[in-house]
Design a protein around this motif. Structure first.
Motif, PDB file in Angstrom:
ATOM      1  N   ALA A  79       0.887  -1.172   0.093  1.00 54.07           N
ATOM      2  CA  ALA A  79      -0.070   0.286   0.146  1.00 54.07           C
ATOM      3  C   ALA A  79       0.928   1.229   0.075  1.00 54.07           C
ATOM      4  O   ALA A  79       0.699   2.196  -0.702  1.00 54.07           O
ATOM      5  CB  ALA A  79      -0.853  -0.164   1.255  1.00 54.07           C
ATOM      6  N   ILE A  80       2.134   1.271   0.769  1.00 51.33           N
ATOM      7  CA  ILE A  80       2.741   2.426   0.688  1.00 51.33           C
ATOM      8  C   ILE A  80       3.501   2.581  -0.827  1.00 51.33           C
ATOM      9  O   ILE A  80       3.605   3.713  -1.144  1.00 51.33           O
ATOM     10  CB  ILE A  80       4.099   2.062   1.798  1.00 51.33           C
ATOM     11  N   LEU A  81       3.627   1.671  -1.339  1.00 54.63           N
ATOM     12  CA  LEU A  81       4.303   1.697  -2.652  1.00 54.63           C
ATOM     13  C   LEU A  81       3.346   1.977  -3.654  1.00 54.63           C
ATOM     14  O   LEU A  81       3.626   2.049  -4.855  1.00 54.63           O
ATOM     15  CB  LEU A  81       4.853   0.366  -2.989  1.00 54.63           C
ATOM     16  N   GLY A  82       1.995   2.174  -3.176  1.00 57.09           N
ATOM     17  CA  GLY A  82       0.980   2.536  -4.332  1.00 57.09           C
ATOM     18  C   GLY A  82       0.179   1.674  -4.659  1.00 57.09           C
ATOM     19  O   GLY A  82      -0.718   1.845  -5.511  1.00 57.09           O
ATOM     20  N   TRP A  83       0.138   0.310  -4.238  1.00 56.52           N
ATOM     21  CA  TRP A  83      -0.986  -0.514  -4.729  1.00 56.52           C
ATOM     22  C   TRP A  83      -2.222  -0.379  -3.860  1.00 56.52           C
ATOM     23  O   TRP A  83      -2.264  -0.149  -2.730  1.00 56.52           O
ATOM     24  CB  TRP A  83      -0.086  -2.057  -4.245  1.00 56.52           C
ATOM     25  N   ASP A  84      -3.304  -1.077  -4.668  1.00 54.53           N
ATOM     26  CA  ASP A  84      -4.371  -1.149  -3.987  1.00 54.53           C
ATOM     27  C   ASP A  84      -4.163  -2.701  -3.716  1.00 54.53           C
ATOM     28  O   ASP A  84      -4.646  -3.508  -4.261  1.00 54.53           O
ATOM     29  CB  ASP A  84      -5.654  -1.150  -4.840  1.00 54.53           C
ATOM     30  N   ALA A  85      -3.832  -2.698  -2.282  1.00 46.33           N
ATOM     31  CA  ALA A  85      -3.466  -4.242  -1.860  1.00 46.33           C
ATOM     32  C   ALA A  85      -4.638  -4.848  -1.055  1.00 46.33           C
ATOM     33  O   ALA A  85      -5.119  -4.113  -0.176  1.00 46.33           O
ATOM     34  CB  ALA A  85      -2.302  -4.167  -1.033  1.00 46.33           C
ATOM     35  N   ARG A  86      -5.048  -6.072  -1.522  1.00 43.33           N
ATOM     36  CA  ARG A  86      -6.061  -6.698  -0.744  1.00 43.33           C
ATOM     37  C   ARG A  86      -5.748  -8.032  -0.290  1.00 43.33           C
ATOM     38  O   ARG A  86      -5.270  -8.721  -0.998  1.00 43.33           O
ATOM     39  CB  ARG A  86      -7.222  -6.939  -1.502  1.00 43.33           C
ATOM     40  N   LEU A  87      -6.128  -8.129   0.951  1.00 43.64           N
ATOM     41  CA  LEU A  87      -5.643  -9.513   1.642  1.00 43.64           C
ATOM     42  C   LEU A  87      -6.735 -10.365   1.480  1.00 43.64           C
ATOM     43  O   LEU A  87      -7.935 -10.111   1.618  1.00 43.64           O
ATOM     44  CB  LEU A  87      -5.344  -9.542   3.119  1.00 43.64           C
TER      45      LEU A  87
END
Length: 242
Positions: free
Chosen positions: A35-43
């Motif tokens: 997320a910090i790197l700019g992804w929309d990260a979903r677990l």
């Protein structure tokens, strides 16, 4: 914003609460760093979703990370039960993650497999596993879970994508008793531990990579996970531009 699916095995290990807390801590770090790197990260939890649910939940994912965890059930790669060190299996998660990798291969979706995820990639392509290593140097036993990871060197093939991202010689954190035996068709070994075991694979033409170690571990080199996630981003953007 690119969408990253971070896939864990399970979100409940009542039989192993300390291991669960430690494993999920590394998973949460992966999501947070992405997320910090700019992804929309979903677990996403493979055991809870099952095959259809996991495939549905990742339908629009631009890239996938498959995290570490328990051994893959041996029937998925032609192995035998009862091997030394065999623990709890999550067969629903196994089937779901294998299906996810196979669909990613058909779509050329970038995938990074970490530890178990690295082995899932290999099994998905028809490879086999060494079910138990007698050698030491890949994990510590009979200690609290936070002390099981071992630091050791890995040599990466000079021409590999991983070497371009991390360098030819890396220090890693690992904690495993199984390794890839025979890489599946299309996969090639590109990384080896100090004792000759396969520590990394890449696909010949697809953006699919596996590492046996834990770049998301608390004591891993500070930028190792970031470099791997950056590599996933480059591959995802390349696929979108194709």
């Amino acid at each position: 914003m690119l969408q990253l699916a971070v896939v864990e095995v399970t979100d409940a290990r009542p039989h192993a609460p300390e291991y669960d807390a430690y494993t999920r801590g590394m998973t949460r770090r992966t999501v947070a760093d992405a997320a910090i790197l700019g992804w929309d990260a979903r677990l996403l939890t493979a055991e809870r979703l099952g095959t259809d649910g996991l495939l549905d939940a990742t339908e629009s994912a631009d890239a996938i990370v498959i995290m570490g965890g328990e051994d893959i059930a041996p029937e998925f790669y032609g192995g035998q039960s009862g091997y030394e060190g065999e623990g709890h299996h999550y067969r629903t998660a196994d089937a779901a993650e294998l299906a996810l990798v196979r669909r990613a291969a058909l779509r050329a979706t970038p995938v990074l497999g970490i530890c178990r995820g690295h082995q899932v990639i290999n099994v998905a392509f028809g490879g086999t596993l060494v079910q138990h290593m007698e050698e030491t140097g890949h994990r510590l036993t009979d200690l609290p879970v936070e002390y099981t990871l071992v630091e050791h060197p890995v040599s990466l093939e000079r021409s590999s994508t991983l070497a371009l991202r991390l360098g030819e010689h890396v220090t890693v954190q690992s904690g495993h008793h199984q390794v890839i035996d025979r890489p599946g068709p299309g996969l090639r070994a590109v990384g080896w531990s100090h004792d000759g075991h396969i520590e990394a694979v890449e696909h010949d033409i697809l953006p699919i990579t596996g590492v046996q170690w834990h770049p998301e571990a608390p004591m891993a080199p500070v930028d190792q996970l970031e470099r791997l996630l950056d590599g996933l981003e480059r591959e995802a953007l390349r696929q979108l531009a194709a």
